[in-house]
Design an enzyme around this catalytic site. Structure first.
Site, PDB file in Angstrom:
ATOM      1  N   GLY A 103       0.824  -1.203   0.000  1.00  0.00           N
ATOM      2  CA  GLY A 103       0.000   0.000   0.000  1.00  0.00           C
ATOM      3  C   GLY A 103       0.857   1.251   0.000  1.00  0.00           C
ATOM      4  CE1 TYR A 104       5.367   0.906   0.867  1.00  0.00           C
ATOM      5  CE2 TYR A 104       6.966   1.832  -0.666  1.00  0.00           C
ATOM      6  CZ  TYR A 104       6.678   1.170   0.502  1.00  0.00           C
ATOM      7  OH  TYR A 104       7.712   0.748   1.312  1.00  0.00           O
TER       8      TYR A 104
ATOM      9  CD  GLU B 185       7.911  -2.113  -5.833  1.00  0.00           C
ATOM     10  OE1 GLU B 185       6.885  -2.279  -6.510  1.00  0.00           O
ATOM     11  OE2 GLU B 185       8.075  -1.155  -5.056  1.00  0.00           O
TER      12      GLU B 185
ATOM     13  CD  GLU C  30       8.805   9.133 -16.969  1.00  0.00           C
ATOM     14  OE1 GLU C  30       8.542   9.031 -18.179  1.00  0.00           O
ATOM     15  OE2 GLU C  30       8.399   8.333 -16.106  1.00  0.00           O
TER      16      GLU C  30
END
Length: 406
Positions: free
Chosen positions: A138-139, A254, A389
């Site tokens: 949950g970010y 990640e 980016e």
């Protein structure tokens, strides 16, 4: 098991090879064996299920080899980096299926080992290793994607518990997850220093998930809503308002593992299959080589790039296992992996010609339809795990040491 060192690695290799051969479920030895595709992710839904994939996961977990380098005291294998490489090599050589795919293994577990208290480690690490709990992340929020530190999901101290209200987006497999590791706002007066890291049971009242349908037709991502969700105080990992440090560390893990999931053979949601062989089948040969000279050159460059990428990932993983942990260089790998995967899927669709334009119905083979959907899916490769980016910004500042633009 004996604690093998340098000269004894071959003896360890023999032991590993024999154990794998003896314990791999007979049903899985057929490469076309069908199992529930979700079983490899584990979780409550498959705890004790009679599926050969679950049997394989349980046997590897009992050995600690779903997390081979994690400490034995938490159920890990306790292997050295050299022994873990031997295990990886033997799993690949025997073409064994993965025992467990898990955000808990790839992302949460490493930061729990680094930041969690002993009680939290004993509660969560064994269940991650055993595949008993499936985790989601949950970010990102609707208003906090690239600027993750701008997140607004509120976490209030109610004395004997935390009260959480807010929402997350692009929460991968939240609809299938048992628990969520989540960034929340515990101090609205500060930005980076007002974020905390909490663990949330998805069965808690007030938690709701809604799958998001993608242009590829799949729904791996979800919206997740928290409405007056009560979370025990003991679910705070690390110090209060110290979540941003954990968040950055987890993002490095990640990106490292997302990158490792890409491959020249097609993965991470892209088109699958041997690109060169498919191009030869659809475009024909001239003198034993692919007839289209320009496409042949671009396919060769892509294959070379993937080979270099795999070697770089292996080197980075070895450095990480040596005790240094992932570094900002994971952003380089993540960026390159996303670009190469998108390029590969585009080449695949190009090689298919008119057969690469199908969406459904007769006239198109399963591989052709999968290639088109895989090509669309790779558009997310440059977004998930930190946008390309943002990764370029990390590279410029933390790897190259370039100043901020004026």
């Amino acid at each position: 098991m004996a604690d093998f060192g340098g000269a004894d690695l071959e003896a360890f290799r023999t032991e590993v090879r024999d154990w794998l051969a003896a314990n791999y479920p007979a049903e899985l030895k057929d490469p076309n064996a069908k199992t529930d595709p979700e079983a490899v992710w584990g979780g409550r839904a498959f705890d004790g299920a009679s599926d050969p994939q679950v049997t394989w996961m349980q046997r590897m977990a009992e050995k600690g080899w779903t997390a081979p380098t994690w400490p034995k005291e938490y159920g890990g294998g306790g292997l050295s980096p050299a022994q873990a490489r031997v295990l990886d090599q033997e799993l690949a050589a025997g073409r064994y299926r993965p025992a467990l795919l898990s955000f808990g293994l790839w992302m949460l577990g490493p930061v729990l080992l680094e930041y969690a208290n002993e009680e939290q480690k004993k509660e969560h690490l064994p269940r991650i290793i055993q595949g008993k709990i499936r985790w989601c992340q949950g970010y990102s929020e609707p208003g906090a994607g690239s600027d993750l530190a701008g997140l607004q999901t509120k976490c209030e101290d109610k004395g004997d518990h935390w009260l959480i209200n807010g929402s997350k987006i692009w929460t991968s497999y939240a609809d299938k997850a048992d628990w969520c590791f989540c960034l929340v706002r515990t101090d609205p007066s500060k930005k980076h220093e007002g974020i905390s890291f909490v663990l949330i049971d998805m069965k808690t009242p007030g938690v709701e998930t809604r799958p998001i349908r993608l242009i590829s037709g799949e729904s791996p991502f979800c919206e997740t809503f928290f409405t007056d969700v009560k979370v025990p105080k003991g679910n705070l990992v690390g110090r209060l308002n110290g979540g941003w440090e954990i968040a950055k560390r987890l993002l490095q893990y990640e990106r490292q593992n997302i990158s490792a999931g890409f491959g020249e053979g097609g993965s991470a949601g892209g088109a699958s299959g041997d690109l060169a062989q498919i191009a030869k089948t659809y475009l024909g040969l001239e003198g034993g080589r692919l007839a289209d000279i320009d496409l042949r050159r671009r396919i060769t460059e892509n294959k070379m790039n993937f080979q270099a990428l795999r070697q770089t990932i292996a080197r980075s993983a070895a450095e990480s296992k040596a005790g240094n942990g992932p570094s900002a260089t994971t952003s380089i790998i993540k960026y390159a992996a996303a670009e190469f995967a998108k390029e590969r899927s585009e080449l695949m669709v190009e090689a298919l010609g008119n057969q690469g334009l199908g969406w459904e119905g007769e006239g198109f083979a399963p591989l052709e339809l999968t290639a088109v959907r895989g090509w669309l899916r790779t558009k997310a490769n440059s977004i998930e795990g930190g946008t390309s980016e943002i990764n370029l910004n990390v590279i410029s500042k933390r790897v190259l040491g370039l100043p901020d633009p004026k």
